[in-house]
Motif scaffolding. Sequence first.
Motif, PDB file in Angstrom:
ATOM      1  N   PRO A 231     -14.070  29.125  10.082  1.00  0.00           N
ATOM      2  CA  PRO A 231     -15.116  28.096  10.259  1.00  0.00           C
ATOM      3  C   PRO A 231     -15.124  27.491  11.662  1.00  0.00           C
ATOM      4  CG  PRO A 231     -13.996  27.806   8.171  1.00  0.00           C
ATOM      5  CD  PRO A 231     -13.195  28.806   8.938  1.00  0.00           C
ATOM      6  N   HIS A 232     -13.929  27.212  12.184  1.00  0.00           N
ATOM      7  CA  HIS A 232     -13.830  26.609  13.517  1.00  0.00           C
ATOM      8  C   HIS A 232     -14.192  27.614  14.610  1.00  0.00           C
ATOM      9  CE1 HIS A 232     -11.915  23.184  11.609  1.00  0.00           C
ATOM     10  NE2 HIS A 232     -11.026  23.996  11.057  1.00  0.00           N
ATOM     11  N   LEU A 233     -13.747  28.856  14.432  1.00  0.00           N
ATOM     12  CA  LEU A 233     -14.064  29.896  15.412  1.00  0.00           C
ATOM     13  C   LEU A 233     -15.571  30.148  15.476  1.00  0.00           C
ATOM     14  CD1 LEU A 233     -11.185  32.399  14.620  1.00  0.00           C
ATOM     15  CD2 LEU A 233     -11.580  31.322  16.838  1.00  0.00           C
ATOM     16  N   LYS A 234     -16.201  30.188  14.332  1.00  0.00           N
ATOM     17  CA  LYS A 234     -17.656  30.404  14.302  1.00  0.00           C
ATOM     18  C   LYS A 234     -18.385  29.241  14.965  1.00  0.00           C
ATOM     19  CE  LYS A 234     -18.361  31.343   9.887  1.00  0.00           C
ATOM     20  NZ  LYS A 234     -19.078  31.790   8.665  1.00  0.00           N
ATOM     21  N   ARG A 235     -17.937  28.030  14.669  1.00  0.00           N
ATOM     22  CA  ARG A 235     -18.580  26.845  15.255  1.00  0.00           C
ATOM     23  C   ARG A 235     -18.513  26.896  16.774  1.00  0.00           C
ATOM     24  NH1 ARG A 235     -14.852  22.158  14.503  1.00  0.00           N
ATOM     25  NH2 ARG A 235     -13.946  23.234  16.309  1.00  0.00           N
ATOM     26  N   ASP A 236     -17.326  27.220  17.302  1.00  0.00           N
ATOM     27  CA  ASP A 236     -17.171  27.250  18.764  1.00  0.00           C
ATOM     28  C   ASP A 236     -17.886  28.450  19.376  1.00  0.00           C
ATOM     29  OD1 ASP A 236     -15.741  24.949  18.568  1.00  0.00           O
ATOM     30  OD2 ASP A 236     -13.791  25.832  19.034  1.00  0.00           O
TER      31      ASP A 236
ATOM     32  N   LEU B 248     -12.834  31.822  24.213  1.00  0.00           N
ATOM     33  CA  LEU B 248     -12.479  31.597  22.815  1.00  0.00           C
ATOM     34  C   LEU B 248     -11.044  32.044  22.544  1.00  0.00           C
ATOM     35  CD1 LEU B 248     -14.076  30.629  20.216  1.00  0.00           C
ATOM     36  CD2 LEU B 248     -14.156  33.032  19.589  1.00  0.00           C
ATOM     37  N   GLU B 249     -10.681  33.189  23.086  1.00  0.00           N
ATOM     38  CA  GLU B 249      -9.326  33.713  22.889  1.00  0.00           C
ATOM     39  C   GLU B 249      -8.280  32.779  23.501  1.00  0.00           C
ATOM     40  OE1 GLU B 249     -10.897  38.362  22.972  1.00  0.00           O
ATOM     41  OE2 GLU B 249      -9.842  37.499  24.704  1.00  0.00           O
ATOM     42  N   LYS B 250      -8.604  32.199  24.650  1.00  0.00           N
ATOM     43  CA  LYS B 250      -7.676  31.274  25.311  1.00  0.00           C
ATOM     44  C   LYS B 250      -7.545  29.976  24.519  1.00  0.00           C
ATOM     45  CE  LYS B 250      -6.779  29.044  29.760  1.00  0.00           C
ATOM     46  NZ  LYS B 250      -7.271  28.823  31.154  1.00  0.00           N
ATOM     47  N   GLU B 251      -8.667  29.442  24.028  1.00  0.00           N
ATOM     48  CA  GLU B 251      -8.661  28.173  23.291  1.00  0.00           C
ATOM     49  C   GLU B 251      -7.850  28.269  22.008  1.00  0.00           C
ATOM     50  OE1 GLU B 251     -10.965  25.215  23.288  1.00  0.00           O
ATOM     51  OE2 GLU B 251     -11.771  25.539  25.303  1.00  0.00           O
TER      52      GLU B 251
END
Length: 281
Positions: A198-203, A222-225
């Motif tokens: 859910p968080h990955l999709k949101r970002d 995204l990978e770094k975060e």
Amino acid sequence: MIREWNETTINRFLKEKRGQGIGKDYKPWLLVQDIASKGRSTRIFGHTTQRVHHMLSDLQLYYFYLLEFDDNVTDIREQYPLLDFHDMNVQVDEELTKKLFDSKTQVPHIFTVSFLVTRKRENGEHYYQARIIKQSQELEKNATLQRLELQRRYFEKKGIDFGIVTEKEINKQLARNIGWALNSYDIQDYPSLTLNLPHLKRDMVQYLTNKSDTFQGIFSRLEKEYSLDKGLGLILFKHLIAKKEVSMDLSKKIYMTNKIENYHVEFTGENGGDVGYAVGN
């Protein structure tokens, strides 16, 4: 092709329930291991049917990808046999009669179509389409045309739409891109994605609003975060396309260093909205 077409082969296929069933229970009449195909043969899992499909050429595979991505397709039966052909009293002349039986064994031929597709209309009603996938040069052979005519007459009697699709009617780039995305439809093998989905999709969706950024830039960010392994950003993006949560212009060749604005990338929501690629041929 099959070395010898005889009653033993037919009875074996029928005993194995080939050409029977629907959905996940269907088994193709011809399997990859049966045929010495001129093109590449492929076994591929279908999410529409939840089973492994047998494609006998690259062209069949491309068409399959288009069907898989079409929201109106509810079942795909490949290498579908016309088992009741000889019971249908299809009208044939003397020349076509010669195509009904094996010249050596005199065993009746079992004609097959590349795909029998089940579709649904807007009102939920289902209907069928029979499609034969051929290279256009094959249509120059008289023997091929005679077999196709027999099948056309069969489906006409059945009231089923019949068509022939060649490489000229298939957008190969679109098909390749769909296959590229569908490869990441299932991400269960990536717990670092599923646990934070859910968080990955949101970002990811938030990052995609920056149209001047590149795919590579967004995935790296995204990978770094989230401390993800390299490449998981791309897998997530492909997953969202496969699930119809993100749409983009799939008719173009995709370069990770290109800007997002070149591909009309849009978020379509959890259910994918109305995004889809219909196969009209």
